[in-house]
Every structure is written in structure tokens, then in C-alpha cells.
Scaffold this active site. Structure first.
Site, short mmCIF file in Angstrom:
data_model
loop_
_atom_site.label_atom_id
_atom_site.label_comp_id
_atom_site.label_asym_id
_atom_site.label_seq_id
_atom_site.Cartn_x
_atom_site.Cartn_y
_atom_site.Cartn_z
N HIS A 95 -34.13 77.00 95.59
CA HIS A 95 -34.79 76.15 94.60
C HIS A 95 -34.16 76.29 93.22
CE1 HIS A 95 -37.47 79.31 92.78
NE2 HIS A 95 -37.42 79.84 93.97
N ASP A 212 -34.15 84.19 90.48
CA ASP A 212 -35.07 83.52 91.41
C ASP A 212 -35.24 82.09 90.92
OD1 ASP A 212 -37.23 82.58 92.86
OD2 ASP A 212 -38.68 83.93 91.92
N GLU A 246 -40.68 74.75 93.80
CA GLU A 246 -41.04 75.95 94.57
C GLU A 246 -41.98 76.84 93.80
OE1 GLU A 246 -40.99 79.93 96.30
OE2 GLU A 246 -40.48 79.36 94.27
N GLU A 247 -41.71 77.00 92.50
CA GLU A 247 -42.50 77.97 91.73
C GLU A 247 -43.97 77.57 91.59
OE1 GLU A 247 -41.68 80.85 91.10
OE2 GLU A 247 -39.51 80.99 90.89
N ASP A 267 -33.80 82.86 99.14
CA ASP A 267 -34.58 83.10 97.93
C ASP A 267 -34.47 84.58 97.61
OD1 ASP A 267 -36.25 82.69 95.76
OD2 ASP A 267 -37.65 81.43 96.86
N HIS A 347 -39.42 87.70 88.27
CA HIS A 347 -40.23 86.92 87.32
C HIS A 347 -40.25 87.53 85.92
CE1 HIS A 347 -42.61 84.18 90.33
NE2 HIS A 347 -41.30 84.09 90.45
ZN LIG Z 1 -37.98 81.84 94.34
#
Ligand SMILES: [Zn+2]
Length: 370
Positions: A95, A212, A246-247, A267, A347
Site C-alpha cells: 500500500h 509501512d 490500507e491504513e 507489508d 507507525h
Molecule cells: Zn502497512
């Protein structure tokens, strides 16, 4: 399609490295994949604001000569070719959307309260520079700060809980009121993008927000280039899908071609206490918050890793969901799996390594039998 002189240089290096069909993946191609990821990292793209990033992804795959289309939802679907076979097509999903925020309120003093997009955390975005985009195409700089942030003024600085009510954006503009901010053309709903600060150290560590999952987009570009450079004909139909929601949970819920039987998310691999993976390895996820991944696909990924001599581990991710789980929830009849390069501090200000990229590419290469 746009011309990229740097890319042409790298292409020539890789072309020289891979003259022989089926040759081992050289680390040079992992470096290429990492560099492409950094290019993409420098395009702000929180979920809901991904058009520019998606066009970059489309053009990058198109420049390698593959059939690419933008889906109605804004994702990028790449057809890598390959023969039709009994076991159907395989799709790898990564993503290009990231965490971010939107302006939730323009305060009377000209500061901005923000609402997170995806799992952005106030505690690790405090003091980060941001770029804010209005709907006229203008952008503005600012910083996420604790409210009343001067330690010479606020004695409670240490004890205040960081959340999106206690941090705010301080615009780098001469604004003292909500009217001043609105005169700049900024309004509630405009996207606020914390700086990625992407860099690759001389020791091969890749540091950035949003590895990510832009690192995995780089990985898929690296695989696509490997296929192209070696003129490999795939013995199975292969697609790459680069999703853009995706998030927020629904990236993979659509746009999977009807001949796909296996869908594998590429991922980030989790790194942390109680898990085995490091940033230098490939991670194969056997189970996450959505339950176990398909036994056969996971088994085939492990066998592919062994065959390709990849440094890999299997792990269980405690708090994690993926695009291929979104696909299953949407009703697709697929078998699913998940792999990725190990990423620490997910994150937050994340870290991975070129070796993790390389090992993940080896697993994909092994899975495709190329
Ligand atoms: Zn991800």
C-alpha cells in the site's frame, strides 16, 4: 511516463548484474528497491490524499514496460504477465497510503487542532514538521507541538498526556486568529502531513516514517525490474496491487482480478519484544489480529524462503491487520499470506534495513520460482 536519469543509471547496473536467466538476486537490486521507496516516501500521501503517489507508482511500473492501470478507487493494478495455469493467478499487495491527519478545527488563536488519519500517534509526532495542503494546491509549513510548549514557561510539560487534544499545529505563518488562517486558504479538512524524514545510512539502515508500507512498494518495483531485466517469462499469472486505503482498513477490499487464487500482502514485518524478527530479516506472519494466514500459502512462503536462502523468521503479530484480510472480509475467495521486511518503531519514526528488503525480495523470487 516520465524520464528518470538516475533510474536509467541504476537500470544499467542491474542489467549488467543479471545477464543470466534465473541468477541470484544481487544486493544491488535491494538497494534500487530502497532508493525507489525513498522517492515515494518523499511524496506525501496519507489515506484519502494519495493521487500524486498513485501516479508515481503507476508511472514507475509503466516505465519498466508493464501493463498498469489506476482503479476507480485510486489504487494501481499491475499486470506482470505470465501463463494461465490450473492454480490460477497470484497477487502481491502493498500500500502507498500512509498515516497523516486533517485539520479538525482552526482555533481562535490561529493554531490548528488535528484529527489523525489511520493510527498516527500524538506522542511520536510531537515536534515533527508538517506540510499542510489546501484545496487550491498551495502548501504551508508548520510543526506539531504540545499546547504551551516552552519548557521555561510550562512547568507541567513532562506530565501532560500527549493526545490530539493536547498537541496542535503551529503554522509557520504570521497568523494570530482563525480569520488569518482562513485568509491563507486553509480550512477544516485540509491534509496535514508529518515529514517522513527518509534517509538511508551508510550502514544500510533505512529510517523514515511510513516505511509501512512504501518500503514494500519499492520491493515490488525491485521484483518487477528483476523480471524485466532478466526477460523472465512467468509460469503463472502474476499481479501487483498497490492500494491506497490500507491504513484505514479497506485498501484491499476491491480490485482483485477474478483469476486470482492467492493474495499475499507485502507489508511491514513487526519487530519488538516477544517477536523474533530484526530489521535485517524477512518476516513471514503466521497469525495477526485477523487470525491465522492460510496454512498452504504460509507453508509455501517458508519453503520459498528456504529455497532462496533468505534470512527469514516466522512470527505472530499481536496488533495488526492487512489488505489481504480486507479482501477476505469483502468476500473474495482467496488464500492469503503476509511477508515483509522487519520494521522497528512501526507507525512512529520507523527503521528497516537494505538486508531486510533483500531477504523479502528473495522470498518473493522463491515463491514465483524465478
Ligand atoms: Zn502497512
Amino acid at each position: 511516463m516520465r524520464s528518470e536519469p538516475g533510474l536509467i543509471f541504476l537500470l544499467s547496473i542491474c542489467a549488467r548484474t543479471f545477464i543470466i536467466y534465473g541468477m541470484e538476486l544481487d544486493r544491488t537490486c535491494a538497494e534500487y528497491a530502497s532508493q525507489k521507496a525513498v522517492e515515494l516516501l518523499n511524496i506525501d500521501s496519507p489515506s484519502g490524499f494519495t493521487k500524486k503517489a498513485a501516479l508515481w507508482v503507476r508511472d514507475s511500473f509503466a516505465s519498466l514496460g508493464f501493463d498498469v492501470c489506476l482503479t476507480n478507487k485510486g489504487a494501481v493494478l499491475v499486470d506482470l504477465g505470465g501463463q494461465k495455469s490450473e492454480n490460477g493467478a497470484v497477487l502481491f499487495a502493498a500500500h502507498a497510503d500512509t498515516l497523516g491527519a486533517v485539520i479538525a478545527e482552526i482555533k481562535g488563536n490561529g493554531r490548528l487542532r488535528i484529527s489523525p488519519v489511520g493510527g498516527l500517534k500524538a506522542c511520536n509526532t510531537e515536534t515533527e514538521n508538517v506540510c499542510i495542503y489546501n484545496r487550491n494546491g498551495d502548501s504551508f509549513e508548520g510543526t506539531i507541538q504540545l499546547i504551551n510548549a516552552s519548557s521555561h514557561v510550562n512547568k507541567d510539560l513532562d506530565s501532560i498526556t500527549r493526545d490530539f487534544n493536547t498537541v496542535e499545529v503551529v503554522l509557520d505563518e504570521d497568523v494570530r486568529s482563525a480569520d488569518d488562517v482562513r485568509k491563507l486558504g486553509l480550512e477544516v479538512g485540509d491534509f496535514v502531513c508529518p515529514s517522513p524524514r527518509a534517509r538511508i545510512t551508510s550502514s544500510g539502515y533505512i529510517k523514515s516514517r511510513y516505511l509501512d508500507d512504501k518500503l514494500s512498494v519499492g520491493i515490488l518495483l525491485g521484483i518487477a525490474k528483476y523480471i524485466k531485466d532478466n526477460q523472465i517469462s512467468l509460469n503463472r499469472k502474476v499481479y501487483f496491487l498497490i492500494t491506497v486505503y490500507e491504513e484505514v482498513g479497506h485498501g484491499g477490499s476491491t480490485s482483485i482480478p477474478s483469476d486470482v487464487r492467492e493474495a499475499i500482502s507485502v507489508d511491514m514485518g513487526c519487530v519488538g519484544d516477544g517477536l523474533r524478527c530484526t530489521e535485517r530479516q524477512a518476516s513471514i506472519c503466521v497469525k495477526d489480529s485477523g487470525g491465522p494466514y492460510d496454512y498452504d500459502v504460509t507453508d509455501a512462503l517458508i519453503k520459498a524462503a528456504v529455497r532462496a536462502k533468505a534470512d527469514y523468521v516466522t512470527d505472530v503479530y499481536p496488533f495488526y491487520g492487512s489488505d489481504v484480510e480486507a479482501a477476505l472480509r469483502a468476500g473474495y475467495d482467496i488464500k492469503h499470506g503476509l511477508i515483509g521486511s522487519g520494521v522497528y518503531a512501526s507507525h512512529g519514526y520507523e527503521r528497516s534495513h537494505v538486508d531486510g528488503v533483500w531477504n523479502t525480495m528473495k522470498v518473493i523470487k522463491g515463491y514465483l520460482g524465478i
